[in-house]
Design an enzyme around this catalytic site. Structure first.
Site, PDB file in Angstrom:
ATOM      1  N   LEU A 234     -15.506  -7.616  21.078  1.00  0.00           N
ATOM      2  CA  LEU A 234     -14.681  -7.143  22.180  1.00  0.00           C
ATOM      3  C   LEU A 234     -14.562  -5.624  22.188  1.00  0.00           C
ATOM      4  O   LEU A 234     -14.154  -5.019  21.195  1.00  0.00           O
ATOM      5  CB  LEU A 234     -13.289  -7.776  22.090  1.00  0.00           C
ATOM      6  N   ASP A 235     -14.936  -5.019  23.326  1.00  0.00           N
ATOM      7  CA  ASP A 235     -14.818  -3.573  23.554  1.00  0.00           C
ATOM      8  C   ASP A 235     -15.618  -2.748  22.552  1.00  0.00           C
ATOM      9  O   ASP A 235     -15.318  -1.574  22.325  1.00  0.00           O
ATOM     10  CB  ASP A 235     -13.345  -3.134  23.521  1.00  0.00           C
ATOM     11  N   GLU A 236     -16.646  -3.346  21.961  1.00  0.00           N
ATOM     12  CA  GLU A 236     -17.455  -2.624  20.987  1.00  0.00           C
ATOM     13  C   GLU A 236     -18.897  -2.462  21.452  1.00  0.00           C
ATOM     14  O   GLU A 236     -19.752  -2.003  20.688  1.00  0.00           O
ATOM     15  CB  GLU A 236     -17.438  -3.359  19.633  1.00  0.00           C
TER      16      GLU A 236
END
Length: 291
Positions: A234-236
């Site tokens: 997530l969000d990486e």
């Protein structure tokens, strides 16, 4: 064959490639294009000294090119010689883009306006949301709207419907325009490098809920937004574009959010445009962006 080619116009093609860096790559590609009567309109290259890979984007035209499938086949010996990951794209073919949105519509509306005035080289055959809030906006633009509400109980089935819609509409790119649901690791893997998300903060700071409240509480002087490719982490995912705006102590959390909406819209639009123009090459967890 594109419509332009069918009408006898010059073929306009974009070649993107990456490979181990070595001498002779540009010379081999340029000679290949020269021999086929191609004219290079724009070219950009980058040799990454940290991992030894070379990246190249060439936009070229030709009245004599036998078609993109033929030129792709003819290029294969060069690709094999230099161990290239190479792709040819018809510049006259627009990227078929699915936009997904929840209840914050500023990015959606901005993308629709840019699409309407021809500022984005995309087609939008469908808009999907887990809420009904923007069905009227889709209708006003003549774009089909699909309501797929998501709960813990139906999430798997709804994602199966999403996958079917991506396939049936021949979607090239999915844009999460403030779509506030997490895609499964399986879908992220299936759509690697083809799902763009706008994160409402300047990653990696202020993750999670209410980033502008967090920023206000910390008294930051710059707030921003990040567009990135979606991965199972997530969000990486690989970052495509970021931007910031200056704020001050005199602004409220609501003021921060208003500034943030503008930044998000601009950053996401840039990322979508660059993807549709084949300007982004993946470099592991990073990107090479030729702008």
């Amino acid at each position: 064959m594109s419509e332009a080619a069918a009408q006898g116009e010059s073929a306009k093609i974009i070649l993107t490639l990456s490979c181990p860096d070595q001498r002779g790559i540009v010379a081999a590609v340029a000679q290949f294009l020269f021999e086929r009567g191609c004219n290079i309109i724009d070219s950009a290259q980058f040799g990454d000294r940290t991992d030894g890979r070379f990246y190249l984007r060439i936009f070229f035209s030709s009245d004599k090119t036998p078609g993109i499938d033929a030129i792709r086949s003819q290029f294969r010996p060069i690709a094999e010689r230099f161990r290239m990951d190479a792709a040819f794209h018809d510049a006259n073919v627009k990227t078929r883009t699915l936009i997904m949105v929840s209840r914050a519509g500023h990015c959606l509306v901005d993308l629709l306006y840019r699409h309407r005035i021809g500022a984005l080289p995309i087609e939008i055959p469908l808009i999907i949301s887990n809420h009904r809030d923007f069905a009227d906006v889709a209708g006003a633009h003549g774009i089909p709207f699909r309501y797929l509400p998501v709960t813990k109980e139906n999430k798997k089935d709804q994602e199966a419907d999403l996958v079917e819609l991506i396939s049936s509409h021949r979607i090239d790119l999915v844009v999460l325009a403030r779509y506030m649901q997490i895609l499964s690791p399986e879908l992220c893997a299936q759509m690697q490098g083809r799902v763009i998300n706008i994160h409402h903060s300047f990653l990696p700071s202020f993750k999670g809920a209410q980033p502008y409240r967090q920023a206000h509480d910390r008294g930051v002087k710059l707030i921003g937004a990040t567009a990135h490719y979606v991965t199972a982490d997530l969000d990486e995912g690989p970052i495509i574009e970021q931007s910031v705006e200056r704020v001050s102590h005199s602004l409220s959390p609501e003021d921060y959010a208003a500034v943030g909406r503008d930044v998000e819209s601009i950053v996401l639009a840039r990322a979508v445009k660059w993807h549709a123009e084949h300007r982004i090459l993946l470099n592991g967890p990073r990107t090479v962006v030729f702008v």
